[in-house]
Motif scaffolding. Structure first.
Motif, PDB file in Angstrom:
ATOM      1  N   LEU A   1       0.876  -1.143   0.231  1.00  0.00           N
ATOM      2  CA  LEU A   1      -0.117  -0.098   0.030  1.00  0.00           C
ATOM      3  C   LEU A   1       0.993   1.192  -0.040  1.00  0.00           C
ATOM      4  O   LEU A   1       0.381   2.078  -0.866  1.00  0.00           O
ATOM      5  N   GLU A   2       1.759   1.218   0.795  1.00  0.00           N
ATOM      6  CA  GLU A   2       2.902   2.402   0.834  1.00  0.00           C
ATOM      7  C   GLU A   2       3.690   2.567  -0.364  1.00  0.00           C
ATOM      8  O   GLU A   2       3.731   3.668  -0.930  1.00  0.00           O
ATOM      9  N   THR A   3       3.805   1.524  -0.998  1.00  0.00           N
ATOM     10  CA  THR A   3       4.557   1.737  -2.326  1.00  0.00           C
ATOM     11  C   THR A   3       3.431   2.033  -3.223  1.00  0.00           C
ATOM     12  O   THR A   3       3.946   2.730  -4.048  1.00  0.00           O
ATOM     13  N   ALA A   4       2.439   1.826  -3.338  1.00  0.00           N
ATOM     14  CA  ALA A   4       1.370   2.205  -4.449  1.00  0.00           C
ATOM     15  C   ALA A   4       1.037   3.705  -4.220  1.00  0.00           C
ATOM     16  O   ALA A   4       1.084   4.409  -5.076  1.00  0.00           O
ATOM     17  N   LYS A   5       1.169   4.140  -2.917  1.00  0.00           N
ATOM     18  CA  LYS A   5       0.987   5.450  -2.759  1.00  0.00           C
ATOM     19  C   LYS A   5       2.215   6.475  -3.137  1.00  0.00           C
ATOM     20  O   LYS A   5       1.865   7.492  -3.722  1.00  0.00           O
ATOM     21  N   LEU A   6       3.325   5.647  -2.882  1.00  0.00           N
ATOM     22  CA  LEU A   6       4.592   6.401  -3.414  1.00  0.00           C
ATOM     23  C   LEU A   6       4.543   6.479  -4.895  1.00  0.00           C
ATOM     24  O   LEU A   6       5.003   7.628  -5.717  1.00  0.00           O
ATOM     25  N   VAL A   7       4.236   5.430  -5.643  1.00  0.00           N
ATOM     26  CA  VAL A   7       4.185   5.508  -7.157  1.00  0.00           C
ATOM     27  C   VAL A   7       3.042   6.388  -7.776  1.00  0.00           C
ATOM     28  O   VAL A   7       3.282   7.119  -8.417  1.00  0.00           O
ATOM     29  N   HIS A   8       1.938   6.535  -6.849  1.00  0.00           N
ATOM     30  CA  HIS A   8       0.937   7.441  -7.488  1.00  0.00           C
ATOM     31  C   HIS A   8       1.725   8.928  -7.142  1.00  0.00           C
ATOM     32  O   HIS A   8       1.293   9.701  -7.833  1.00  0.00           O
ATOM     33  N   ARG A   9       2.230   9.218  -5.910  1.00  0.00           N
ATOM     34  CA  ARG A   9       2.648  10.594  -5.706  1.00  0.00           C
ATOM     35  C   ARG A   9       3.470  10.874  -6.752  1.00  0.00           C
ATOM     36  O   ARG A   9       3.692  12.082  -7.494  1.00  0.00           O
ATOM     37  N   ILE A  10       4.613   9.843  -7.136  1.00  0.00           N
ATOM     38  CA  ILE A  10       5.763  10.179  -8.332  1.00  0.00           C
ATOM     39  C   ILE A  10       4.905  10.494  -9.668  1.00  0.00           C
ATOM     40  O   ILE A  10       5.303  11.287 -10.338  1.00  0.00           O
ATOM     41  N   ALA A  11       4.020   9.429  -9.827  1.00  0.00           N
ATOM     42  CA  ALA A  11       3.454   9.583 -11.299  1.00  0.00           C
ATOM     43  C   ALA A  11       2.473  10.965 -11.167  1.00  0.00           C
ATOM     44  O   ALA A  11       2.732  11.612 -12.349  1.00  0.00           O
ATOM     45  N   THR A  12       2.032  11.533 -10.295  1.00  0.00           N
ATOM     46  CA  THR A  12       1.381  13.077 -10.343  1.00  0.00           C
ATOM     47  C   THR A  12       2.345  13.781 -10.516  1.00  0.00           C
ATOM     48  O   THR A  12       2.106  14.752 -11.368  1.00  0.00           O
ATOM     49  N   GLN A  13       3.462  13.789  -9.707  1.00  0.00           N
ATOM     50  CA  GLN A  13       4.336  14.823 -10.096  1.00  0.00           C
ATOM     51  C   GLN A  13       5.038  14.792 -11.311  1.00  0.00           C
ATOM     52  O   GLN A  13       5.110  15.828 -11.921  1.00  0.00           O
ATOM     53  N   ILE A  14       5.192  13.799 -11.982  1.00  0.00           N
ATOM     54  CA  ILE A  14       5.725  13.487 -13.340  1.00  0.00           C
ATOM     55  C   ILE A  14       4.682  14.001 -14.298  1.00  0.00           C
ATOM     56  O   ILE A  14       5.037  14.843 -15.167  1.00  0.00           O
ATOM     57  N   THR A  15       3.391  13.813 -14.090  1.00  0.00           N
ATOM     58  CA  THR A  15       2.410  14.268 -14.987  1.00  0.00           C
ATOM     59  C   THR A  15       1.963  15.773 -14.746  1.00  0.00           C
ATOM     60  O   THR A  15       1.994  16.511 -15.796  1.00  0.00           O
ATOM     61  N   ASP A  16       2.357  16.314 -13.728  1.00  0.00           N
ATOM     62  CA  ASP A  16       2.202  17.997 -13.488  1.00  0.00           C
ATOM     63  C   ASP A  16       3.307  18.314 -14.035  1.00  0.00           C
ATOM     64  O   ASP A  16       3.441  19.616 -14.771  1.00  0.00           O
ATOM     65  N   PHE A  17       4.694  17.731 -14.108  1.00  0.00           N
ATOM     66  CA  PHE A  17       5.848  18.243 -14.610  1.00  0.00           C
ATOM     67  C   PHE A  17       5.563  18.454 -15.952  1.00  0.00           C
ATOM     68  O   PHE A  17       6.060  19.646 -16.885  1.00  0.00           O
TER      69      PHE A  17
END
Length: 696
Positions: free
Chosen positions: A17-33
């Protein structure tokens, strides 16, 4: 108990679950970037681009003779004339160092003095110079201001009282979307006809695309540009697009969407090849398509072809009718109703009745009107069954244009290649269109003698060549705008247009005759590219180092920290408007180049220039444009103001008043500050207009 299987499963689940949250957070930052980057790129793409350089080509009949001594001393200009027009075959001594030519005028000095704009300094021509006499004898030679310094160009252009109106052609080297976007304000709804020959999206095409997106990217290329052209066309104008069968169906759907299905004129078929390709695996294609749409078919007038002698030979005037030649037309028709049939006796004793199986074409009342008006013919005896006189003066002024354009009427691909080779030499350009084909387009478009023609996939310059030929033939004043991005703009297009102006007929790249003269002026420009814009983005170094630490900082940096980059118009540098520089890549090297801010602003404002004057107040240069914007008399004044103090602004005001630079102007724009009453600073408007988006 703590180390049991259940607790291990719970621990593993929490880790996932923590890994999934981390991946989602990173993916969101990449998408925003990526979103910030894409928005920034879009802003950079839609930004109106700078004019990098502006020059003029003029036939010598439009150049005052006071400039001739300078011209004959210009080695670069003479070399171009030798290369393009073979003038050394007329007078070899022009290139003989043992025969000195005329002395140039002693101008300009390092610091030109002030002179009155209504009475520029004059320079007497050389009365008996050999070179000057040569120029007088060849007024169709074309001077290119590129070969001369800025003082020469300023003096020359100051002689024109209606500069834009006296400019016959505009040639732009640059990406066509950017050029169209730049032209929009000035040419809104003024272009009568557009012809383009875009890449056909085939293996032999120069158009580059990803194979898996080939149709989508080609359509995107066409959609962005044709949407802009819909706005730039006059209300009764139209567009013609050459295309083959590979993309014709896709193009038609696109044009239906932009122009509307009801506004299609025709899908013309050009029978372009008279030979068969026996090595073809399937069918040998002998045609291409020219898809045509009107902006509004209800008001668009399709032209006619000239009437032929065969069409007119049946019109005679045996009874010397004052209305001129006529031919006999029956009074009956194939269709009708039995109730319409009648018999009518005329006062000359002849009774007319409709033949069996036919029906009257006119009512009895209308037939009597024709008789009383002398429009019926009763044969040589005057007693035969009558026919109506159809007068030549009442028929169409020409022949209706058909949808099939055969090569024996409009030329073939082979003839187009031969035509270009005769002017430029063999191998200059692959697969050009011919001038006869473009002239058929002009006939269909029903061009008037002063219309404007646009071609934004200009290729080798055939559209300009066809316009020049037509103007030479009927003494018209049609103007053309050509846009081309390829390197052949300088090596093929420009030389071809110059040659077309200089002489009508060519063979082996040399003029057959030098007598077919045409008075002409071309304005040509190079504009900033998207790559140039990217090369001139500057970031704050401190924030750049922290770029990856905060994605919100990226948004701020892209939108605000780059706003003073040269490509985004650094307003503080408008104090030196004649030395505003960009980094331009040329021949694989980056070099500083001054751009033409005044010409850029002219396009953004949409001014039609009447006069361009350059004045000097000691060492201070004033560049003054006068013209109209939306029918308002407008003056634009440029001068260098770096380091000015209050007394300098007083001096500036006095100079402008002394030379009456703002007299009778409704709108006055001046770069940077001024104390001129009613004058508006152009700097903030310049910045605003550069980012006023014309979204296709």
């Amino acid at each position: 108990m703590g180390g049991g299987p259940l607790n291990k499963k719970l621990t593993n689940s929490n880790n996932w679950l923590e890994t999934a949250k981390l991946v989602h957070r990173i993916a969101t930052q990449i998408t925003d970037f990526l979103s910030h980057i894409e928005e920034f790129q879009k802003r950079l793409w839609l930004k109106k681009k700078f004019v990098r350089s502006t020059d003029y080509c003029l036939t010598l009949d439009r150049v005052p003779e006071e400039f001739y001594p300078d011209i004959v001393q210009n080695a670069a200009q003479l070399a171009e004339w030798k290369d393009l027009f073979a003038i050394h075959e007329i007078d070899p001594n022009l290139f003989n160092p043992d025969f000195p030519l005329d002395k140039p005028t002693a101008y300009p000095p390092d610091k030109p003095t002030s002179y009155r704009p209504d009475k520029p300094t004059s320079y007497p021509p050389d009365k008996g110079g050999r070179g000057v006499n040569f120029l007088k004898q060849h007024p169709n030679l074309i001077l290119d201001t590129y070969h001369f310094d800025s003082h020469f160009k300023d003096r020359l252009l100051a002689h024109f009282d209606n500069l834009d109106n006296e400019t016959d052609g505009l040639l732009i080297h640059g990406e066509n979307f950017q050029a169209l976007n730049m032209l929009m304000e000035k040419y809104q709804e003024t272009i009568q006809s557009i012809y383009i020959d875009p890449p056909y999206n085939t293996k032999g095409s120069d158009f580059l695309y990803k194979n898996q997106y080939k149709h989508a990217s080609w359509l995107s290329l066409m959609a962005d540009r044709t949407a802009l052209t819909h706005e730039i066309l006059s209300p009764d104008g139209g567009i013609f697009i050459s295309i083959d069968d590979n993309e014709q169906h896709h193009l038609r759907m696109l044009m239906d969407e932009i122009f509307g299905k009801k506004n299609i004129v025709a899908n013309f078929t050009w029978w372009s090849k008279y030979t068969l390709s026996n090595d073809s695996k399937t069918v040998s294609y002998q045609h291409e398509n020219i898809l045509s749409y009107a902006k509004n078919l209800d008001v668009c007038q399709i032209g006619l072809l000239p009437r032929t002698p065969e069409m007119d030979k049946s019109y005679k005037n045996p009874d010397e009718d004052p209305k001129g030649p006529w031919k006999a037309t029956p009074l009956h028709a194939k269709s009708g109703s039995e109730e319409d049939r009648y018999s009518l006796q005329f006062s000359n004793g002849v009774t007319w009745h409709c033949p069996e199986g036919r029906f009257p074409r006119y009512t009895q009342e209308r037939l009597m009107e024709l008789y009383n008006d002398g429009q019926l013919y009763f044969g040589k005896s005057g007693k035969s069954q009558p026919n109506k006189k159809t007068y030549l003066s009442e028929v169409k002024a020409g022949k209706t244009i058909g949808s099939l354009w055969p090569y024996h009427e409009v030329g073939s691909t082979h003839q187009a290649n031969e035509e270009l080779a005769s002017v430029m030499g063999k191998g200059a350009f692959n697969n050009p269109k011919g001038t006869k084909l473009i002239q058929r387009v002009f006939q269909t478009a029903n061009l008037s003698s002063d219309d404007i023609i646009l071609d934004f996939f200009a290729g080798s310059g055939t559209t300009a060549h066809a316009t020049i030929n037509l103007n030479r033939k009927d003494n018209g004043n049609r103007k053309y705008i050509l846009i081309e991005i390829g390197h052949h703009f300088d090596t093929v297009l420009m030389p071809r247009v110059k040659k077309a102006i200089y002489a009508e007929k060519w063979k082996d790249a040399k003029p057959i005759s030098r007598e077919s003269r045409l008075s002409h002026t071309i304005k040509y420009q190079h504009i900033e590219s998207y790559e140039d814009a990217l090369n001139n983005i500057k970031f704050n170094e401190t924030e750049y180092k922290n770029l990856l630490l905060d994605e919100h900082q990226l948004s701020y940096m892209l939108e605000n920290d780059t706003k003073e980059s040269p490509t985004f118009l650094n307003i503080s540098k408008l104090q030196n408007p004649f030395n505003y520089q960009l980094n331009i890549v040329k021949d694989m090297q980056t070099q500083k180049q001054s751009v033409d801010l005044p010409e850029t602003f002219n396009y953004l404002l949409g001014i039609t220039v009447q006069t361009r004057r350059c004045l000097y107040d000691d060492d201070r240069r004033y560049l003054v444009y006068r013209g109209t914007v939306a029918q308002k008399s407008t003056v634009i004044i440029w001068r260098e103001t770096a380091g000015w103090e209050p007394k300098d602004y007083e001096r500036d005001y006095n100079f402008i008043q002394q030379h009456k630079l703002t007299d009778n102007a409704t709108e006055v724009y001046i770069n940077t500050d001024s104390i001129v009453p009613g004058a508006k600073p152009l700097d903030p408007l310049f910045k605003k207009l550069m980012f006023s988006q014309t979204t296709p």
